[in-house]
Design a protein around this motif. Structure first.
Motif, PDB file in Angstrom:
ATOM      1  N   THR A  20       0.832  -1.203   0.000  1.00 43.01           N
ATOM      2  CA  THR A  20       0.000   0.000   0.000  1.00 43.01           C
ATOM      3  C   THR A  20       0.868   1.256   0.000  1.00 43.01           C
ATOM      4  O   THR A  20       0.608   2.218  -0.737  1.00 43.01           O
ATOM      5  CB  THR A  20      -0.949   0.010   1.208  1.00 43.01           C
ATOM      6  N   THR A  21       1.916   1.250   0.811  1.00 40.49           N
ATOM      7  CA  THR A  21       2.857   2.372   0.847  1.00 40.49           C
ATOM      8  C   THR A  21       3.501   2.578  -0.521  1.00 40.49           C
ATOM      9  O   THR A  21       3.627   3.716  -0.995  1.00 40.49           O
ATOM     10  CB  THR A  21       3.942   2.125   1.913  1.00 40.49           C
ATOM     11  N   PHE A  22       3.893   1.487  -1.147  1.00 41.30           N
ATOM     12  CA  PHE A  22       4.509   1.546  -2.478  1.00 41.30           C
ATOM     13  C   PHE A  22       3.553   2.170  -3.501  1.00 41.30           C
ATOM     14  O   PHE A  22       3.933   3.069  -4.250  1.00 41.30           O
ATOM     15  CB  PHE A  22       4.922   0.130  -2.902  1.00 41.30           C
ATOM     16  N   VAL A  23       2.307   1.703  -3.509  1.00 48.25           N
ATOM     17  CA  VAL A  23       1.319   2.216  -4.470  1.00 48.25           C
ATOM     18  C   VAL A  23       1.060   3.706  -4.222  1.00 48.25           C
ATOM     19  O   VAL A  23       0.990   4.503  -5.170  1.00 48.25           O
ATOM     20  CB  VAL A  23       0.011   1.394  -4.395  1.00 48.25           C
ATOM     21  N   LEU A  24       0.931   4.098  -2.966  1.00 50.83           N
ATOM     22  CA  LEU A  24       0.702   5.510  -2.650  1.00 50.83           C
ATOM     23  C   LEU A  24       1.898   6.378  -3.046  1.00 50.83           C
ATOM     24  O   LEU A  24       1.723   7.487  -3.546  1.00 50.83           O
ATOM     25  CB  LEU A  24       0.395   5.679  -1.162  1.00 50.83           C
ATOM     26  N   THR A  25       3.097   5.875  -2.817  1.00 49.72           N
ATOM     27  CA  THR A  25       4.303   6.627  -3.176  1.00 49.72           C
ATOM     28  C   THR A  25       4.386   6.806  -4.688  1.00 49.72           C
ATOM     29  O   THR A  25       4.650   7.911  -5.170  1.00 49.72           O
ATOM     30  CB  THR A  25       5.567   5.932  -2.647  1.00 49.72           C
ATOM     31  N   ILE A  26       4.159   5.731  -5.428  1.00 49.98           N
ATOM     32  CA  ILE A  26       4.164   5.809  -6.894  1.00 49.98           C
ATOM     33  C   ILE A  26       3.078   6.770  -7.369  1.00 49.98           C
ATOM     34  O   ILE A  26       3.318   7.629  -8.224  1.00 49.98           O
ATOM     35  CB  ILE A  26       3.949   4.406  -7.515  1.00 49.98           C
ATOM     36  N   GLY A  27       1.884   6.633  -6.809  1.00 48.31           N
ATOM     37  CA  GLY A  27       0.786   7.513  -7.200  1.00 48.31           C
ATOM     38  C   GLY A  27       1.081   8.969  -6.917  1.00 48.31           C
ATOM     39  O   GLY A  27       0.786   9.852  -7.731  1.00 48.31           O
ATOM     40  N   GLY A  28       1.676   9.235  -5.768  1.00 57.23           N
ATOM     41  CA  GLY A  28       1.991  10.608  -5.405  1.00 57.23           C
ATOM     42  C   GLY A  28       3.061  11.235  -6.263  1.00 57.23           C
ATOM     43  O   GLY A  28       2.941  12.385  -6.691  1.00 57.23           O
ATOM     44  N   ILE A  29       4.119  10.494  -6.542  1.00 57.14           N
ATOM     45  CA  ILE A  29       5.235  11.088  -7.287  1.00 57.14           C
ATOM     46  C   ILE A  29       4.878  11.328  -8.753  1.00 57.14           C
ATOM     47  O   ILE A  29       5.304  12.309  -9.343  1.00 57.14           O
ATOM     48  CB  ILE A  29       6.530  10.243  -7.166  1.00 57.14           C
ATOM     49  N   PHE A  30       4.083  10.454  -9.336  1.00 53.02           N
ATOM     50  CA  PHE A  30       3.790  10.599 -10.756  1.00 53.02           C
ATOM     51  C   PHE A  30       2.507  11.362 -11.057  1.00 53.02           C
ATOM     52  O   PHE A  30       2.237  11.676 -12.203  1.00 53.02           O
ATOM     53  CB  PHE A  30       3.761   9.233 -11.443  1.00 53.02           C
ATOM     54  N   SER A  31       1.723  11.675 -10.040  1.00 57.25           N
ATOM     55  CA  SER A  31       0.516  12.452 -10.319  1.00 57.25           C
ATOM     56  C   SER A  31       0.875  13.935 -10.430  1.00 57.25           C
ATOM     57  O   SER A  31       1.916  14.379  -9.963  1.00 57.25           O
ATOM     58  CB  SER A  31      -0.536  12.224  -9.236  1.00 57.25           C
ATOM     59  N   LYS A  32       0.004  14.669 -11.029  1.00 56.59           N
ATOM     60  CA  LYS A  32       0.280  16.076 -11.349  1.00 56.59           C
ATOM     61  C   LYS A  32      -0.522  16.988 -10.448  1.00 56.59           C
ATOM     62  O   LYS A  32      -1.189  17.894 -10.914  1.00 56.59           O
ATOM     63  CB  LYS A  32      -0.036  16.326 -12.815  1.00 56.59           C
ATOM     64  N   ASN A  33      -0.459  16.747  -9.163  1.00 54.03           N
ATOM     65  CA  ASN A  33      -1.330  17.492  -8.269  1.00 54.03           C
ATOM     66  C   ASN A  33      -0.625  17.823  -6.950  1.00 54.03           C
ATOM     67  O   ASN A  33      -1.187  17.640  -5.886  1.00 54.03           O
ATOM     68  CB  ASN A  33      -2.590  16.671  -8.017  1.00 54.03           C
ATOM     69  N   TRP A  34       0.617  18.289  -7.008  1.00 51.51           N
ATOM     70  CA  TRP A  34       1.346  18.632  -5.785  1.00 51.51           C
ATOM     71  C   TRP A  34       0.880  19.965  -5.231  1.00 51.51           C
ATOM     72  O   TRP A  34       0.725  20.125  -4.034  1.00 51.51           O
ATOM     73  CB  TRP A  34       2.851  18.632  -6.038  1.00 51.51           C
ATOM     74  N   VAL A  35       0.710  20.940  -6.087  1.00 50.05           N
ATOM     75  CA  VAL A  35       0.080  22.208  -5.707  1.00 50.05           C
ATOM     76  C   VAL A  35      -0.966  22.499  -6.767  1.00 50.05           C
ATOM     77  O   VAL A  35      -0.849  22.074  -7.913  1.00 50.05           O
ATOM     78  CB  VAL A  35       1.083  23.386  -5.579  1.00 50.05           C
ATOM     79  N   GLN A  36      -2.008  23.223  -6.371  1.00 44.67           N
ATOM     80  CA  GLN A  36      -3.092  23.451  -7.314  1.00 44.67           C
ATOM     81  C   GLN A  36      -3.866  24.715  -6.980  1.00 44.67           C
ATOM     82  O   GLN A  36      -3.789  25.221  -5.865  1.00 44.67           O
ATOM     83  CB  GLN A  36      -4.046  22.258  -7.330  1.00 44.67           C
ATOM     84  N   THR A  37      -4.560  25.190  -7.977  1.00 46.85           N
ATOM     85  CA  THR A  37      -5.594  26.207  -7.789  1.00 46.85           C
ATOM     86  C   THR A  37      -6.885  25.532  -8.222  1.00 46.85           C
ATOM     87  O   THR A  37      -6.919  24.314  -8.417  1.00 46.85           O
ATOM     88  CB  THR A  37      -5.335  27.464  -8.646  1.00 46.85           C
ATOM     89  N   GLU A  38      -7.917  26.291  -8.430  1.00 46.66           N
ATOM     90  CA  GLU A  38      -9.184  25.692  -8.853  1.00 46.66           C
ATOM     91  C   GLU A  38      -9.074  25.018 -10.215  1.00 46.66           C
ATOM     92  O   GLU A  38      -9.775  24.059 -10.492  1.00 46.66           O
ATOM     93  CB  GLU A  38     -10.300  26.749  -8.894  1.00 46.66           C
TER      94      GLU A  38
END
Length: 180
Positions: A20-38
């Protein structure tokens, strides 16, 4: 015999939590949503702008992305990649020791250290990004002011995924000494 059964159950729990940690880490690093506006989401690898006003999605890939990252973003990416390597090592070591019935008590001990290294890497990524998040949000707001006239920015779901991964990694570190 019951101690051995509890050990197997705990080891299965460890494996599920580490996966689960591995999947979350992969999901977090490769997703495009670290900072956002609307309407704008910024990741670590490339920028993806979704313009809600025009219903248009435009991908901007930076071929020289590493050089375009700020120093703290490089540190976050480095910590997360080290964490991924350590998580793969922990999953592999857990699997090997799961089938090492006769000598498990002799070969299981590095799992706690591996799990702790994972926590250190994830903590480094989360803390470094949290400390510098106001700069990241400020940069995004500056970009948005020029395009849309200023929108409020905030930390995105990718950062939250990494925080959850850190919490689960802490659980792995807590239960890893119980596997014997």
């Amino acid at each position: 015999k019951s101690d051995q059964m509890c050990s197997f159950i705990t080891q299965i729990e460890f494996g599920i939590l580490m996966l689960t940690t591995f999947v979350l880490t992969i999901g977090g690093i490769f997703s495009k949503n670290w900072v956002q506006t609307e309407s704008v989401h910024k990741g670590l690898f490339c920028d993806v702008y979704t313009m809600l006003e025009s219903k248009e999605q435009r991908n901007i890939f930076c071929p020289d992305w590493w050089n375009n990252l700020k120093l703290y973003e490089r540190a976050v990416v480095g910590c997360l990649f080290f964490a991924i390597v350590i998580q793969i090592l922990a999953l592999a070591w857990n699997l090997v020791t799961f089938f090492a019935c006769c000598c498990k008590e002799y070969v299981i001990h590095p799992l706690s250290a591996i799990s702790f290294l994972n926590v250190l890497c994830l903590t480094g990524a989360v803390v470094i990004f949290a400390i510098n998040s106001s700069d990241a949000i400020g940069d995004l707001q500056y970009e948005m002011t020029a395009v849309f006239g200023g929108k409020h920015g905030y930390l995105g779901q990718s950062f939250i995924l990494e925080c959850v991964a850190l919490g689960i990694a802490l659980l792995c570190t807590i239960i890893s000494p119980m596997i014997l």
